[in-house]
Design an enzyme around this catalytic site. Sequence first.
Site, PDB file in Angstrom:
ATOM      1  N   THR A 176       0.915  -1.135   0.000  1.00 37.98           N
ATOM      2  CA  THR A 176       0.000   0.000   0.000  1.00 37.98           C
ATOM      3  C   THR A 176       0.942   1.168   0.000  1.00 37.98           C
ATOM      4  O   THR A 176       2.100   1.025   0.369  1.00 37.98           O
ATOM      5  CB  THR A 176      -0.860  -0.027   1.289  1.00 37.98           C
ATOM      6  OG1 THR A 176      -1.940  -0.935   1.106  1.00 37.98           O
ATOM      7  CG2 THR A 176      -1.448   1.325   1.650  1.00 37.98           C
ATOM      8  N   ARG A 204     -13.883  -6.891  -2.245  1.00 39.76           N
ATOM      9  CA  ARG A 204     -13.357  -6.834  -0.870  1.00 39.76           C
ATOM     10  C   ARG A 204     -12.736  -5.442  -0.671  1.00 39.76           C
ATOM     11  O   ARG A 204     -11.978  -4.958  -1.497  1.00 39.76           O
ATOM     12  CB  ARG A 204     -12.293  -7.913  -0.666  1.00 39.76           C
ATOM     13  CG  ARG A 204     -11.566  -7.849   0.706  1.00 39.76           C
ATOM     14  CD  ARG A 204     -10.283  -7.056   0.620  1.00 39.76           C
ATOM     15  NE  ARG A 204      -9.539  -7.058   1.882  1.00 39.76           N
ATOM     16  CZ  ARG A 204      -8.486  -6.271   2.103  1.00 39.76           C
ATOM     17  NH1 ARG A 204      -8.058  -5.446   1.175  1.00 39.76           N
ATOM     18  NH2 ARG A 204      -7.868  -6.314   3.263  1.00 39.76           N
ATOM     19  N   GLY A 206     -10.550  -2.996   1.982  1.00 46.54           N
ATOM     20  CA  GLY A 206      -9.677  -3.038   3.157  1.00 46.54           C
ATOM     21  C   GLY A 206      -9.800  -1.783   4.002  1.00 46.54           C
ATOM     22  O   GLY A 206     -10.779  -1.038   3.922  1.00 46.54           O
ATOM     23  N   ASP A 207      -8.771  -1.535   4.813  1.00 43.30           N
ATOM     24  CA  ASP A 207      -8.788  -0.386   5.730  1.00 43.30           C
ATOM     25  C   ASP A 207      -8.438   0.938   5.051  1.00 43.30           C
ATOM     26  O   ASP A 207      -8.786   2.009   5.560  1.00 43.30           O
ATOM     27  CB  ASP A 207      -7.779  -0.608   6.866  1.00 43.30           C
ATOM     28  CG  ASP A 207      -6.355  -0.759   6.333  1.00 43.30           C
ATOM     29  OD1 ASP A 207      -6.167  -1.531   5.360  1.00 43.30           O
ATOM     30  OD2 ASP A 207      -5.452  -0.083   6.838  1.00 43.30           O
ATOM     31  N   THR A 227      -0.434   0.776   6.787  1.00 43.83           N
ATOM     32  CA  THR A 227      -0.291  -0.332   5.846  1.00 43.83           C
ATOM     33  C   THR A 227      -0.194  -1.639   6.625  1.00 43.83           C
ATOM     34  O   THR A 227       0.460  -1.705   7.659  1.00 43.83           O
ATOM     35  CB  THR A 227       0.945  -0.179   4.942  1.00 43.83           C
ATOM     36  OG1 THR A 227       1.041  -1.347   4.120  1.00 43.83           O
ATOM     37  CG2 THR A 227       2.237  -0.007   5.729  1.00 43.83           C
ATOM     38  N   GLY A 228      -0.866  -2.652   6.130  1.00 48.10           N
ATOM     39  CA  GLY A 228      -0.843  -3.943   6.820  1.00 48.10           C
ATOM     40  C   GLY A 228      -2.106  -4.711   6.493  1.00 48.10           C
ATOM     41  O   GLY A 228      -2.851  -4.341   5.586  1.00 48.10           O
ATOM     42  N   GLY A 230      -5.444  -5.351   6.355  1.00 43.35           N
ATOM     43  CA  GLY A 230      -6.531  -4.408   6.561  1.00 43.35           C
ATOM     44  C   GLY A 230      -7.612  -4.846   7.527  1.00 43.35           C
ATOM     45  O   GLY A 230      -8.164  -4.030   8.275  1.00 43.35           O
TER      46      GLY A 230
END
Length: 311
Positions: A176, A204, A206-207, A227-228, A230
């Site tokens: 990200t 889908r 994510g965060d 970042t990671g 989500g």
Amino acid sequence: MSNIAIAIHGGAGTITKASLTADQDKAFRAGLEKALLAGHNILKNGGDAMDAVELAVAYLEDNPLFNAGRGSVFTKEGKHEMDASIMCGKTLDAGSIAGVRNIKNPIKLARAVINHSDHVMLSSYGAEEFALNHDIEFAPERYFFNKFRYDQWTEIRDSDLFMLDHTENVDDKFGTVGAVAVDRESNVAAATSTGGMTNKRFNRIGDTPIIGSGTYANNNTCAISCTGHGEYFMRAVVAYDVSCLMEYKGYTLQQACEEVVLKKLVDLGGEGGLIAVSPAGDVALTFNSEGMYRASRINDEEPFVAIYREG
Ligand code: ASP
């Protein structure tokens, strides 16, 4: 005069020296530095934090090494679906787009949501139609094709696995891009953009486009880009939690980032990291994974660029 500062990231995960060749290492550092300096230049010339983070993220989106814009990973259907968001710490204006396809620079579309609508978040076809009406550039499918990402996807396309980007181990790859900045007026801003996770289900989200999870900015506290994995960042409402620890408990930027990334997220099982700046010009680059592509620059100090646990 008040401090200016910018920090950027290009994803976190099990990134070790052994996982990158010397040439790859060099290319990642060069890509980070280029984006960092582009954003820093805006701040140095008296420009505002929103413009600095948007430009830095657009540079990273244009670089196929990073999982955002051009370098976005493949979904389960072999397509690219992107999420992005941007937030202004002075006004708390926020713009976000989720699950869009064929948009060359998703961060520009997220900014357009602030500038040209009364909404905060637009998704999929609605966001694409909005892009058409606001002169946002589209790119054909082939623009997003990347052999490396294609091979990553073909390895798992027939399974239910979905994976984050950047490393060899299927379970711990993250990618990200993001930027946070504080300008001469002490206004902070944050921006984040991603292709999400390889082989992710269609639609889908994510965060990254969720204000308060992957991105948050507030002049009372800080600006954050995450970042990671989500799903964990959403459940832990990571970016807002950092801000809350500062606002309600008086934590410093560094303390708040460490509490959330090194304790709360770890307890939940969430791997990744974040970048943060405060209106005073403090910078935190905090991660609980092996590495995080990251860079920062405060005033005219030497740029800091790092990948592994170094510096
Ligand atoms: N946080 C992003 C997502 O879950 C992925 C990443 O940071 O690599 O979509």
